[in-house]
Design an enzyme around this catalytic site. Structure first.
Site, PDB file in Angstrom:
ATOM      1  N   ASP A  40     -25.187 -13.975 -38.243  1.00 44.99           N
ATOM      2  CA  ASP A  40     -27.133 -14.518 -39.160  1.00 44.99           C
ATOM      3  C   ASP A  40     -26.851 -14.401 -40.659  1.00 44.99           C
ATOM      4  O   ASP A  40     -26.944 -13.387 -41.021  1.00 44.99           O
ATOM      5  CB  ASP A  40     -27.884 -13.650 -38.480  1.00 44.99           C
ATOM      6  CG  ASP A  40     -28.229 -14.045 -36.225  1.00 44.99           C
ATOM      7  OD1 ASP A  40     -27.316 -14.765 -35.970  1.00 44.99           O
ATOM      8  OD2 ASP A  40     -28.879 -13.429 -35.770  1.00 44.99           O
ATOM      9  N   HIS A  46     -24.866  -9.021 -39.596  1.00 43.10           N
ATOM     10  CA  HIS A  46     -25.337 -10.283 -40.077  1.00 43.10           C
ATOM     11  C   HIS A  46     -24.843 -10.470 -41.341  1.00 43.10           C
ATOM     12  O   HIS A  46     -24.089  -9.348 -41.490  1.00 43.10           O
ATOM     13  CB  HIS A  46     -27.185  -9.101 -41.197  1.00 43.10           C
ATOM     14  CG  HIS A  46     -28.103  -9.730 -39.629  1.00 43.10           C
ATOM     15  ND1 HIS A  46     -28.127  -8.534 -38.409  1.00 43.10           N
ATOM     16  CD2 HIS A  46     -29.124 -10.522 -39.838  1.00 43.10           C
ATOM     17  CE1 HIS A  46     -28.838  -9.115 -37.809  1.00 43.10           C
ATOM     18  NE2 HIS A  46     -29.629  -9.844 -38.186  1.00 43.10           N
TER      19      HIS A  46
END
Length: 288
Positions: free
Chosen positions: A85, A231
């Site tokens: 992400d 992430h």
């Protein structure tokens, strides 16, 4: 003997995006009737309980109260879906190199504004054969869960338009910011043919700076079909170390990475997975 999985529908776009409103109205009418007949000692707890259910649906990342959500892949094969992400970022080239070094694939859930600022990175993600998903346009982390219908529609639509303009392909998958999706997310997902994706293994690498601790937490959630949340570009700057360590652990544990896609590609992926499971069931290897 390994069980052969039935064919499910991986890519589930909301079919009735406004059903929650009907349920809300009916529930509050029921609360009003209880309050009228039995008084506040019954009516007040009933109202609080119905509100708590809706709040739970917003705050729990894998809640399917307002829209279908994919939490894991339906397989008993040793495969995982890596999802990354918050990019693209300055770390994206190094992330891609790490994935290449391990022969791994991932889906990058990108932010529209960040993609527009670094379009060459988005094209490079696609060129190297990775997936790209919609992760909102401006990543309003503090208030995404509370956005109204117009703001939510813009967040989804603007990111979808930006990604499509850069890569030439519209994303199939959507991940809510911080995983929290309120009732207003369903309508734009249906409009753009998007399906929500949550996760089943996470290490809190967006905030935790210890790669060993992060990967240990991820390992606790690993199992066949796990969706792993990662992430890039976190402030602590150690996402690359986390990814490198995780990829080594996946190799050591015998896990492969897969990219489930929508439509015919999803059918092909599921068919291949079923065939592999049937072969394993017919010709099991030696016990460990």
């Amino acid at each position: 003997m390994m069980q052969v999985m039935a064919k499910p529908d991986l890519h589930r776009v909301p079919r009735h995006p406004h059903a929650w409103a009907v349920v809300l109205v009916l529930s509050q009418l029921a609360v009003a009737a209880l309050w009228w007949r039995l008084g506040w000692p019954v009516g007040l707890p009933a109202m609080l309980a119905t509100h708590a259910v809706f709040l739970w649906g917003v705050l729990v990342p894998d809640s399917g109260l307002f829209s279908p959500v994919l939490k894991r892949l339906p397989t008993s094969e040793p495969v995982v879906w890596l999802t990354i992400d918050d990019g693209p970022s300055e770390q994206t080239p190094a992330v891609l190199d790490l994935l290449d070094a391990h022969g791994a694939k991932a889906t990058f859930f990108v932010v529209g504004e960040r993609a527009q600022a670094r379009p060459e990175l988005l094209r490079e993600i696609a060129r190297r054969g990775h997936g790209i998903g919609n992760h909102s346009h401006s990543h309003p982390q503090a208030w995404f869960w509370a956005l109204g219908p117009a703001a939510m529609r813009r967040q989804v639509a603007d990111a979808q338009a930006a990604i499509t303009a850069i890569t030439g392909t519209a994303p199939h998958w959507f991940r809510a910011v911080v995983g929290m999706a309120n009732p207003f997310v369903s309508a734009p997902l249906r409009t753009h043919g998007l399906a929500r994706v949550a996760w089943s293994a996470r290490g809190f690498d967006a905030v935790a700076a210890d790669p060993d601790a992060v990967v240990t937490r991820i390992e606790r959630g690993l199992s066949p079909g796990a969706i792993v949340l990662l992430h890039e570009g976190a402030r602590h700057g150690r996402n690359l170390e986390v990814l490198a360590l995780l990829l080594r652990r996946l190799d050591a544990l015998g896990y492969r990475t897969v990219l489930p896609e929508a439509g015919a590609e999803a059918d092909q992926w599921l068919e291949k997975t079923r065939e592999a499971e049937m072969e394993t069931a017919r010709f099991p290897g030696p016990p460990p």
